[in-house]
Design a protein around this motif. Structure first.
Motif, PDB file in Angstrom:
ATOM      1  N   PRO A 226      32.643  21.822 -96.264  1.00  0.00           N
ATOM      2  CA  PRO A 226      32.468  20.374 -96.420  1.00  0.00           C
ATOM      3  C   PRO A 226      33.737  19.667 -96.896  1.00  0.00           C
ATOM      4  O   PRO A 226      34.027  18.545 -96.463  1.00  0.00           O
ATOM      5  N   MET A 227      34.487  20.313 -97.788  1.00  0.00           N
ATOM      6  CA  MET A 227      35.738  19.725 -98.241  1.00  0.00           C
ATOM      7  C   MET A 227      36.785  19.749 -97.135  1.00  0.00           C
ATOM      8  O   MET A 227      37.534  18.780 -96.933  1.00  0.00           O
ATOM      9  N   LEU A 228      36.822  20.830 -96.368  1.00  0.00           N
ATOM     10  CA  LEU A 228      37.782  20.948 -95.270  1.00  0.00           C
ATOM     11  C   LEU A 228      37.515  19.906 -94.193  1.00  0.00           C
ATOM     12  O   LEU A 228      38.450  19.302 -93.653  1.00  0.00           O
ATOM     13  N   ASN A 229      36.245  19.681 -93.875  1.00  0.00           N
ATOM     14  CA  ASN A 229      35.904  18.653 -92.883  1.00  0.00           C
ATOM     15  C   ASN A 229      36.415  17.282 -93.318  1.00  0.00           C
ATOM     16  O   ASN A 229      36.910  16.497 -92.507  1.00  0.00           O
ATOM     17  N   LEU A 230      36.273  16.994 -94.611  1.00  0.00           N
ATOM     18  CA  LEU A 230      36.751  15.716 -95.137  1.00  0.00           C
ATOM     19  C   LEU A 230      38.249  15.579 -94.948  1.00  0.00           C
ATOM     20  O   LEU A 230      38.747  14.519 -94.542  1.00  0.00           O
ATOM     21  N   LEU A 231      38.994  16.637 -95.236  1.00  0.00           N
ATOM     22  CA  LEU A 231      40.448  16.592 -95.089  1.00  0.00           C
ATOM     23  C   LEU A 231      40.837  16.405 -93.630  1.00  0.00           C
ATOM     24  O   LEU A 231      41.767  15.648 -93.309  1.00  0.00           O
ATOM     25  N   ILE A 232      40.124  17.071 -92.720  1.00  0.00           N
ATOM     26  CA  ILE A 232      40.449  16.991 -91.305  1.00  0.00           C
ATOM     27  C   ILE A 232      40.225  15.585 -90.769  1.00  0.00           C
ATOM     28  O   ILE A 232      41.056  15.031 -90.039  1.00  0.00           O
ATOM     29  N   TYR A 233      39.086  14.976 -91.134  1.00  0.00           N
ATOM     30  CA  TYR A 233      38.705  13.709 -90.525  1.00  0.00           C
ATOM     31  C   TYR A 233      39.175  12.481 -91.306  1.00  0.00           C
ATOM     32  O   TYR A 233      38.928  11.355 -90.883  1.00  0.00           O
ATOM     33  N   SER A 234      39.840  12.682 -92.440  1.00  0.00           N
ATOM     34  CA  SER A 234      40.347  11.527 -93.178  1.00  0.00           C
ATOM     35  C   SER A 234      41.833  11.665 -93.481  1.00  0.00           C
ATOM     36  O   SER A 234      42.649  10.884 -92.984  1.00  0.00           O
ATOM     37  N   VAL A 235      42.202  12.666 -94.263  1.00  0.00           N
ATOM     38  CA  VAL A 235      43.597  12.806 -94.676  1.00  0.00           C
ATOM     39  C   VAL A 235      44.512  13.034 -93.473  1.00  0.00           C
ATOM     40  O   VAL A 235      45.624  12.504 -93.414  1.00  0.00           O
ATOM     41  N   ARG A 236      44.034  13.809 -92.481  1.00  0.00           N
ATOM     42  CA  ARG A 236      44.860  14.120 -91.310  1.00  0.00           C
ATOM     43  C   ARG A 236      44.676  13.116 -90.168  1.00  0.00           C
ATOM     44  O   ARG A 236      45.236  13.300 -89.098  1.00  0.00           O
ATOM     45  N   ASN A 237      43.889  12.067 -90.403  1.00  0.00           N
ATOM     46  CA  ASN A 237      43.605  11.107 -89.339  1.00  0.00           C
ATOM     47  C   ASN A 237      44.356   9.809 -89.621  1.00  0.00           C
ATOM     48  O   ASN A 237      44.091   9.130 -90.612  1.00  0.00           O
TER      49      ASN A 237
END
Length: 254
Positions: A226-237
């Protein structure tokens, strides 16, 4: 015991970061008109599921880190089972930019419907067993089949990535390919870790060593993913970051 405080603080940080971050992502997608596209429809659903998913186990885990009485009520255990299975369809939520809103709605409903049906059947067959000394072979087979169906359904997302990669190779310029592959790689990494940890858990043998390994694997798909998904779809977007900066700027300088 000497690690309880450190583990509590670490898991508390992960939980708060996941909950607040995913709630913020959902709100941002809802209030920014530029993000009202199929590309961000699915990440908003995924963020909702991740909030629900990690909240199934994390509060109880945090309580256990601060207590010597590590137990759970029978009903609470069944609720966790149902929520786990419902949330396990999260990686089946597809990622697309070329479908209509109507198709998006149907694709968004499917993981919820499949996950709910899966968990309902599982809880029904498990609750029919006696608490101790019950022949669970039939129930284990039902759970195994349902788990296999869930994993196969989740792995179908691979077809989506094959289609995307094929389109990238045919139509994109070199810089475009590099950017697209960078995005796909991060998404595929999250899916691989999630499905890999689930497969590892279900294929473990029934012994003490395997149980410990399964517990470690469960940490990945209940807390890390769940934390990784957040990083993928926000921090890396880039679009999400720019939208967030615009919202902050409007709030600070109306």
């Amino acid at each position: 015991p000497e690690l309880q405080v450190s583990l509590f603080l670490m898991f508390l940080f992960i939980y708060l970061f996941t909950i607040l971050g995913n709630m913020g992502l959902i709100m941002l997608i809802r209030i920014v008109a530029q993000l009202h596209t199929p590309m961000y429809f699915f990440p908003s659903n995924l963020a909702f599921i991740d909030i629900f998913y990690c909240s199934t186990v994390m509060p109880k885990a945090l309580e256990n880190f601060q207590s010597n009485q590590r137990s759970i009520f029978f009903v609470g255990c069944f609720v966790q089972i149902e929520c786990f299975l419902l949330g396990s369809m999260q990686s089946a939520i597809p990622y697309s930019v070329v479908v209509s809103q109507k198709v998006c709605n149907w694709l968004g409903v499917m993981p919820y419907a499949i996950g709910f049906t899966n968990s309902l059947i599982s809880v029904c067959v498990i609750s029919s067993l006696a608490f101790c000394y019950s022949n669970a072979f039939g129930t284990e087979m039902v759970i195994f089949v349902l788990a296999g169906f869930t994993l196969l359904s989740s792995l179908l997302i691979t077809v989506t990535y094959i289609t995307i990669i094929s389109a990238i190779l045919k139509n994109q310029s070199a810089p475009g390919r590099q950017k697209a592959f960078s995005t796909c790689t991060s998404h595929l990494t999250g899916v691989t870790i999630f499905c890999g940890s689930l497969i590892f858990t279900y294929l473990q043998l029934d012994n003490t060593s395997s149980l410990i390994h399964a517990q470690l694997a469960s940490v990945f798909y209940t807390t890390v993913i769940p934390m990784l998904n957040l990083l993928i779809y926000s921090v890396r977007n880039k679009d999400v970051k720019n939208a967030l900066l615009r919202v902050i700027h409007r709030k600070l300088f109306p």
